[in-house]
Design a protein around this motif. Structure first.
Motif, short mmCIF file in Angstrom:
data_model
loop_
_atom_site.label_atom_id
_atom_site.label_comp_id
_atom_site.label_asym_id
_atom_site.label_seq_id
_atom_site.Cartn_x
_atom_site.Cartn_y
_atom_site.Cartn_z
N UNK A 58 0.83 -1.21 0.00
CA UNK A 58 0.00 0.00 0.00
C UNK A 58 0.87 1.26 0.00
N UNK A 61 1.83 3.14 -3.20
CA UNK A 61 0.77 3.78 -4.00
C UNK A 61 1.10 5.24 -4.28
N UNK A 62 0.84 5.67 -5.50
CA UNK A 62 0.98 7.08 -5.86
C UNK A 62 -0.40 7.74 -5.86
N UNK A 63 -0.38 9.08 -5.86
CA UNK A 63 -1.66 9.80 -5.83
C UNK A 63 -2.56 9.38 -6.99
N UNK A 65 -2.88 6.75 -8.50
CA UNK A 65 -3.39 5.38 -8.48
C UNK A 65 -4.79 5.29 -7.86
N UNK A 66 -5.14 6.29 -7.07
CA UNK A 66 -6.44 6.24 -6.38
C UNK A 66 -7.50 6.93 -7.20
N UNK A 67 -8.69 6.34 -7.29
CA UNK A 67 -9.77 7.03 -7.98
C UNK A 67 -10.12 8.31 -7.23
N UNK A 68 -10.46 9.31 -7.98
CA UNK A 68 -10.76 10.59 -7.38
C UNK A 68 -12.19 10.97 -7.69
N UNK A 69 -12.79 11.69 -6.76
CA UNK A 69 -14.16 12.15 -6.99
C UNK A 69 -14.18 13.18 -8.13
N UNK A 73 -11.71 7.56 -12.55
CA UNK A 73 -10.62 6.61 -12.32
C UNK A 73 -10.08 6.04 -13.62
N UNK A 74 -8.83 5.68 -13.57
CA UNK A 74 -8.29 4.94 -14.71
C UNK A 74 -8.91 3.56 -14.68
#
Lengths: 75, 159
Positions: A58, A61-63, A65-69, A73-74
């Motif tokens: 964990x 993880x880079x910024x 990598x996380x889905x954002x509101x 998301x990728x």
């Protein structure tokens, strides 16, 4: 590391408070009894290790990598 | 206090947002951490104040698993000064991936924080049967995620 040989029914003491008893040996399986004070945490090594490994993974993880509101998301 | 994060740049951290983890995390040293909100979605970062490069994504497990149960030993709750469930906040570490389908959450080693005393620890859940790598989106799809209220002070919103 200390390596010692014990038979079923024999014990090992770790300091004053912890006693490990080899209760039963059956093929490649050993049943072990542990007497220790309540505040001494005892875990199967693989559980502790698995949690450690998840923490390490964990932490990589880079910024992005996380889905954002805000940004989809990728996928 | 200034957090110089390799990921997020410089962040001013108020004293009352600092979380103390007397034993660090499992396999990770560091007594002082802050919680950062990853925008207004369901994700947070637990960022070390001792290591500018150390941050772990996490989330409120009940956002994704409504039936999740946590039990930590009396000794562990005593370490945090927890006497009632009132001030208990729980987060679980998230492992990100290229594809959302491969995101996972560690339901075995929850992070428990006393939200008022701001003392935390990571413990092994005494309720068995959970996975360290449970697919995160196995019950809830991302568009349906309803972020839970968070009682732990957040030092900053990032991303």
């Amino acid at each position: 590391m200390l390596v010692i040989t014990r038979k079923a029914g024999e014990q090992i003491c770790l300091g004053d408070d912890v006693t490990i008893t080899v209760m039963e040996i059956s093929g490649s399986t050993v049943r072990i009894g542990i007497e220790a004070p309540a505040e001494v945490p005892i875990y199967r090594h693989e559980i502790w290790d698995a949690v450690k490994e998840e923490n390490r993974a964990a932490a990589r993880t880079n910024i992005k990598d996380l889905p954002s509101a805000k940004a989809p998301p990728r996928s | 206090m200034q957090l110089e994060s390799t990921r997020f740049g410089n962040i001013e951290v108020r004293e009352d947002a600092v979380l103390t983890f007397p034993d660090g995390l499992i396999g990770m040293a560091g007594e002082h951490w802050v919680l950062l909100a990853h925008d207004d979605g369901p994700f947070y970062w637990l960022h070390s104040l001792d290591d500018p490069d150390l941050a772990l994504p996490m989330t409120n497990p009940w956002t994704f698993f409504i039936d999740y149960e946590v039990k930590v030993s009396d000794e562990d709750t005593a370490k945090l000064g927890i006497e009632s469930p009132e001030h208990v906040a729980v987060f679980c570490v998230v492992r990100a991936s290229d594809s959302l389908a491969d995101f996972s959450i560690n339901l075995v080693g929850p992070i428990v924080i006393h939200s008022e005393k701001r003392i935390g620890g990571q413990f092994i859940n005494e309720i068995g049967g959970y996975n360290v790598r449970q697919p995160l989106f196995s019950e809830v799809e991302l568009p349906d995620v309803q972020p839970a209220t968070n009682a732990v002070p957040v030092a900053a919103v990032v991303a």
